[in-house]
Design a protein around this motif. Structure first.
Motif, PDB file in Angstrom:
ATOM      1  N   LYS A 163      17.467  27.164 -15.169  1.00  0.00           N
ATOM      2  CA  LYS A 163      16.417  26.881 -14.191  1.00  0.00           C
ATOM      3  C   LYS A 163      16.096  25.398 -14.206  1.00  0.00           C
ATOM      4  CE  LYS A 163      12.671  27.954 -17.478  1.00  0.00           C
ATOM      5  NZ  LYS A 163      11.483  28.802 -17.701  1.00  0.00           N
ATOM      6  N   GLU A 210      25.129  36.362   1.880  1.00  0.00           N
ATOM      7  CA  GLU A 210      24.018  36.894   1.087  1.00  0.00           C
ATOM      8  C   GLU A 210      23.145  37.841   1.894  1.00  0.00           C
ATOM      9  OE1 GLU A 210      23.409  36.284  -2.276  1.00  0.00           O
ATOM     10  OE2 GLU A 210      25.477  35.530  -2.057  1.00  0.00           O
ATOM     11  N   SER A 261      17.209  29.975  -5.431  1.00  0.00           N
ATOM     12  CA  SER A 261      16.158  30.978  -5.441  1.00  0.00           C
ATOM     13  C   SER A 261      15.251  30.639  -6.611  1.00  0.00           C
ATOM     14  CB  SER A 261      16.758  32.386  -5.597  1.00  0.00           C
ATOM     15  OG  SER A 261      15.743  33.356  -5.570  1.00  0.00           O
ATOM     16  N   ARG A 289      17.524  34.448 -15.768  1.00  0.00           N
ATOM     17  CA  ARG A 289      18.270  34.597 -14.523  1.00  0.00           C
ATOM     18  C   ARG A 289      18.628  33.208 -14.014  1.00  0.00           C
ATOM     19  NH1 ARG A 289      16.177  33.321  -9.623  1.00  0.00           N
ATOM     20  NH2 ARG A 289      13.936  32.855  -9.486  1.00  0.00           N
ATOM     21  N   ASP A 290      19.596  33.154 -13.092  1.00  0.00           N
ATOM     22  CA  ASP A 290      20.054  31.851 -12.631  1.00  0.00           C
ATOM     23  C   ASP A 290      19.345  31.446 -11.343  1.00  0.00           C
ATOM     24  OD1 ASP A 290      21.981  29.818 -13.512  1.00  0.00           O
ATOM     25  OD2 ASP A 290      22.756  30.033 -11.485  1.00  0.00           O
ATOM     26  N   GLN A 307      21.461  31.078  -6.253  1.00  0.00           N
ATOM     27  CA  GLN A 307      21.780  32.402  -5.714  1.00  0.00           C
ATOM     28  C   GLN A 307      23.174  32.446  -5.102  1.00  0.00           C
ATOM     29  OE1 GLN A 307      18.820  34.057  -3.063  1.00  0.00           O
ATOM     30  NE2 GLN A 307      20.218  35.576  -2.225  1.00  0.00           N
ATOM     31  N   ALA A 308      23.587  31.339  -4.471  1.00  0.00           N
ATOM     32  CA  ALA A 308      24.901  31.308  -3.824  1.00  0.00           C
ATOM     33  C   ALA A 308      25.364  29.868  -3.694  1.00  0.00           C
ATOM     34  CB  ALA A 308      24.836  31.972  -2.453  1.00  0.00           C
ATOM     35  N   GLU A 309      26.676  29.695  -3.604  1.00  0.00           N
ATOM     36  CA  GLU A 309      27.227  28.363  -3.368  1.00  0.00           C
ATOM     37  C   GLU A 309      28.512  28.469  -2.579  1.00  0.00           C
ATOM     38  OE1 GLU A 309      29.928  26.935  -6.964  1.00  0.00           O
ATOM     39  OE2 GLU A 309      27.840  27.165  -7.592  1.00  0.00           O
ATOM     40  N   LYS A 369      13.088  29.970  -1.257  1.00  0.00           N
ATOM     41  CA  LYS A 369      14.522  29.746  -1.092  1.00  0.00           C
ATOM     42  C   LYS A 369      14.718  28.364  -0.493  1.00  0.00           C
ATOM     43  CE  LYS A 369      15.964  34.561  -0.693  1.00  0.00           C
ATOM     44  NZ  LYS A 369      16.429  34.590  -2.096  1.00  0.00           N
TER      45      LYS A 369
END
Length: 322
Positions: free
Chosen positions: A5, A237, A321, A172-173, A176-178, A303
């Motif tokens: 984070k 997503e 996120s 958690r990471d 969320q997406a890349e 987001k």
């Protein structure tokens, strides 16, 4: 699951401000032309001897102070830049020394103006190994040292600055997406090219070229590719552009950002911008804009889409996120 984070962020710009009227004294241009075509009113320029590593160090110090983390607790330092102090040692190595980050290794990453997105993605992978408690990502540029001040098509755009984020372990990471892309193109944007020898001579000495760009081609490439790219990463997503709270695009040109917003059908109030007063600060622009957003807002549960694009042609996005 081991994730990471963002614990804190920071940014730094040189104290000297160069207005459009100041530029008009050294290059054939005007405030009216620059604002109309780029939206840029002023930029910070390093005129006091500060190099890229100096700007990077100050941005990193701010992030560390805000997080209450000591420099010797950092595990690694990634600096994204295409205006390094030199080819060797890396700018990251100089920052490591300046900070006194005795336990950290470091290296530079060069994807031009997309650097912060690629650097943050890379750092997140290291954090997810579980081997590091903290990692620094710094994007820093002294673009002014690479400019040809006879070339108004490039010079009027650029400013200097640095932004940094400190990553820490999490359950958690935050990514969320890349989605990343590279399309090899050496001519639309280039900087610092070093020609090979053509003969052996005592007069041989390394020479590099100034920054250059084909502005219209860059504009067309970005406004054609980037809106579809943004929609693509969100669709994977199950999201739409309406689901994004903030967009942080490369701060290339305000008119370009406005055009992307128009194509996406999104209000400019969702787009974080600093190009008006910082100019195009290459890879540092997104990092500095994120810090400005982070200081003004509680991003918990939000987001944020970071989208970088630059020479290469290299472009990519991270959906955060937070």
């Amino acid at each position: 699951m081991i994730g990471s984070k963002i614990l804190a962020s920071g940014h730094y710009v040189p104290k000297d401000i160069v207005t459009n009227d100041d530029l008009a004294k050294v290059v054939d241009t005007s405030d009216e032309w620059i604002v109309a075509h780029t939206g840029i009113e002023s930029r910070h320029v390093s005129l006091q001897g500060e190099n890229t590593s100096d700007l990077a160090t100050k941005a990193a110090e701010q992030a560390l102070e805000r997080a209450g983390v000591a420099a010797d607790e950092i595990g690694f330092i990634i600096v994204t830049t295409f205006t390094p102090d030199g080819l060797a040692p890396s700018t990251a190595a100089l920052v490591q020394r300046n900070l006194g980050a005795s336990q950290a290794w470091g290296y530079d990453l060069s994807t031009a103006c997309a650097g912060f997105v690629f650097g943050l993605s890379t750092a997140d992978k290291f954090m997810r190994t579980g081997d590091y408690q903290y990692g620094l990502v710094i994007s820093a540029e002294v673009n002014s040292k690479m400019m040809d001040f006879k070339d108004r098509t490039s010079t009027v755009f650029f400013g200097d600055g640095a932004g940094a984020v400190l990553l820490g372990k999490a359950e958690r990471d935050f990514i969320q997406a890349e989605e990343m892309h590279t399309r090899g193109d050496a001519e639309v944007v280039h900087s610092g090219r070093i020609a090979p020898l053509t003969k052996l001579s005592a007069d041989n000495y390394p020479k590099i070229d100034a920054f250059a760009q084909v502005g219209r081609s860059v504009y067309n490439e970005v406004t054609t590719l980037i809106p579809g790219h943004i929609q693509s990463i969100l669709e994977k997503e199950g999201l739409t552009v309406d689901d994004v709270d903030y967009f942080v695009l490369h701060q290339a040109n305000l008119r370009m950002i406005e055009k992307v917003a128009e194509i996406l059908g999104q209000p400019m109030t969702k787009f974080v911008t600093n190009v008006q007063h910082y100019g195009n600060s290459s890879s540092a622009g997104i990092a500095m804009a994120f810090d400005q957003l982070n200081q003004k807002n509680d991003l918990t549960g939000k987001k944020v889409l970071l989208t970088g694009f630059g020479a290469g042609f290299t472009y990519g996005s991270l959906l955060l996120s937070l």
